[in-house]
Design an enzyme around this catalytic site. Sequence first.
Site, PDB file in Angstrom:
ATOM      1  N   ASP A  91       0.612  -1.067   0.010  1.00 46.07           N
ATOM      2  CA  ASP A  91      -0.012   0.113  -0.007  1.00 46.07           C
ATOM      3  C   ASP A  91       0.673   1.291   0.085  1.00 46.07           C
ATOM      4  OD1 ASP A  91      -2.563   1.276   0.211  1.00 46.07           O
ATOM      5  OD2 ASP A  91      -1.971   1.977   2.251  1.00 46.07           O
ATOM      6  N   HIS A 147       8.328  10.398  15.782  1.00 40.57           N
ATOM      7  CA  HIS A 147       7.619  11.955  15.316  1.00 40.57           C
ATOM      8  C   HIS A 147       7.933  12.831  16.444  1.00 40.57           C
ATOM      9  CE1 HIS A 147       6.063   9.807  12.111  1.00 40.57           C
ATOM     10  NE2 HIS A 147       5.043   9.142  12.744  1.00 40.57           N
ATOM     11  N   ASP A 203      11.564   9.234   8.306  1.00 37.29           N
ATOM     12  CA  ASP A 203       9.934   9.594   9.275  1.00 37.29           C
ATOM     13  C   ASP A 203       9.555  10.533   8.270  1.00 37.29           C
ATOM     14  OD1 ASP A 203       8.302  10.734  10.987  1.00 37.29           O
ATOM     15  OD2 ASP A 203       9.679  10.936  12.712  1.00 37.29           O
ATOM     16  N   HIS A 204       8.506  10.342   7.718  1.00 38.27           N
ATOM     17  CA  HIS A 204       7.744  11.348   6.852  1.00 38.27           C
ATOM     18  C   HIS A 204       7.314  12.627   7.129  1.00 38.27           C
ATOM     19  CE1 HIS A 204       4.133   9.492   8.634  1.00 38.27           C
ATOM     20  NE2 HIS A 204       3.445  10.443   8.077  1.00 38.27           N
ATOM     21  N   LYS A 214      -8.670  16.661  13.642  1.00 39.45           N
ATOM     22  CA  LYS A 214      -7.123  16.307  13.093  1.00 39.45           C
ATOM     23  C   LYS A 214      -6.465  17.523  13.066  1.00 39.45           C
ATOM     24  CE  LYS A 214      -4.945  14.577   8.758  1.00 39.45           C
ATOM     25  NZ  LYS A 214      -4.174  13.556   9.266  1.00 39.45           N
ATOM     26  N   LYS A 251      10.050   3.361   9.572  1.00 41.12           N
ATOM     27  CA  LYS A 251       9.642   2.870  10.636  1.00 41.12           C
ATOM     28  C   LYS A 251       8.508   1.790  10.758  1.00 41.12           C
ATOM     29  CE  LYS A 251       5.804   5.975  12.021  1.00 41.12           C
ATOM     30  NZ  LYS A 251       5.084   4.965  12.895  1.00 41.12           N
ATOM     31  N   ALA A 311       3.671   1.789  -1.174  1.00 43.69           N
ATOM     32  CA  ALA A 311       4.407   1.959  -2.515  1.00 43.69           C
ATOM     33  C   ALA A 311       3.499   2.613  -3.356  1.00 43.69           C
ATOM     34  CB  ALA A 311       4.789   0.648  -2.950  1.00 43.69           C
ATOM     35  N   VAL A 327      12.566 -13.009  -0.092  1.00 42.76           N
ATOM     36  CA  VAL A 327      13.651 -12.060   0.652  1.00 42.76           C
ATOM     37  C   VAL A 327      14.756 -13.162   1.309  1.00 42.76           C
ATOM     38  CG1 VAL A 327      12.566 -10.004   0.877  1.00 42.76           C
ATOM     39  CG2 VAL A 327      12.529 -11.653   2.662  1.00 42.76           C
TER      40      VAL A 327
END
Length: 487
Positions: A15, A239, A176-177, A344, A147, A17, A85
């Site tokens: 998901d 974060h 860490d987006h 949010k 992460k 990707a 893998v």
Amino acid sequence: MSSKVIITIFGASGDLAKRKLYPSLFRLYKSGNLSKHFAVIGTARRPWSKEYFESVVVESITDLADSPEQAQEFAGHFYYQSHDVQDTEHYIELKKLQTRLNQEYQAEHNKLFFLSMAPQFFGTIAKHLKSEQIVDGQGFERLIVEKPFGTDLSTASQLNQELLATFDEEQIFRIDHYLGKEMIQNIFAIRFANSLFENIWNRNYIDNIQITFAEQLGVEERGGYYDQSGALRDMVQNHTLQLLSLLAMDMPSAFTKEAIRTEKVKVFERLRKPSQEELKKLFIRGQYKSGTVDGKKYISYRSEPNVNPESETETFVSGAFFVDSERFRHVPFFFRTGKRLTAKGTHVNIVFKQMDSIFGQSLEPNVLTIYIQPTEGFSLSVNGKEVGEQFRLAPISFDYRTDATATGASQEPYEKLIFDVLNNDSTNFSHWDEVRASWELIDQIEAIWQENQVPLHHYEAGSMGPEAAFELLQEFGAKWQWDPREK
């Protein structure tokens, strides 16, 4: 200048990707940062063909492409290999494909590996990349890992050692987006390009700093993962503490990755290690029960799919960190993060100390607010005179906010971070020293919670968390500056 590189994505059918990586790579392609001399190898267990893989990529970028021809041209750079893998033979085949594409695209042996799969496979992949000589010392070789980086200090240390057997620390990019978001990066500009703030960015003028990561959503389809993780590991270890380091660091000697990393690491090294009794008082855990958000009823966390009906996992964490530096000694860094909250939003509030009043009425504190999402920008509240005959004070706000994601003004976080990796810029990534120090503190908190030495507070869906999170600030003579319940 476009990059010459072969990018290998482990977990190419996942998901992440499809939602993030392929669109981000396409934006880099449209901007010219990726052009003729790049190819992407997607690997996963599914037996896809190159044609089917291309169709997946095209579907993921349909809304971004200027034309079907442009989307297909981009997707033509993508190649697929069904891959186990743990199977050495598959790495041998991967090496052959890598070699062929390097020649075909004249990529100068530059390689970027993105591990978009479960962390328990990271070490296995790294080992095979070395043993099958896919990592061969030619060109640049860089590794991006998602992460969570471990589940505690022990597992993180083991994982780090496994990666270091193949890659140097300077080649490892722990993503860490949140650090790719525009306003988090703007903290550098706000702090270090304005004498107005930098000269008062210390304990003499700042009363407290507040960090909020609030989500309206529940755990959704992530119940199985989340019940093994919880908010402390999922949001605070990475974060929250990364954001804290940017707020608490001293001015670096230069705006370079090395100088910035040096100051960030100092913050993590100076994080106060509270006593057992202090840990019990300073950190609050909560879990959402059923409630109403925007008129819609929601079930409790324990009723969510794939969640233990007797789960003690926290969906909310609040607390106070301290950084024992000359700049911020004794200044509390309050934080809260939770699911199924009122609204949010990711906000930072820097609350300045109040002045003595000569006006016969109390003064509101000056507050600098940094808005990270869903809107981006900042505001500064000051005291001013109300319009009218009498001299009455009222807060005035200087605001600058944009919905930058909607307007396309900001890069997507993954686009920015992949661009940084291609340019060998690790400023917005986590160094091992930071990861180690954060886990040392998080493990202390986790140990007390695992032994149920503190209560698990239940809060209604649609609230801003348990009352204990508000009472914590009251004990410091403070209050949460952002409360979306107050319209």
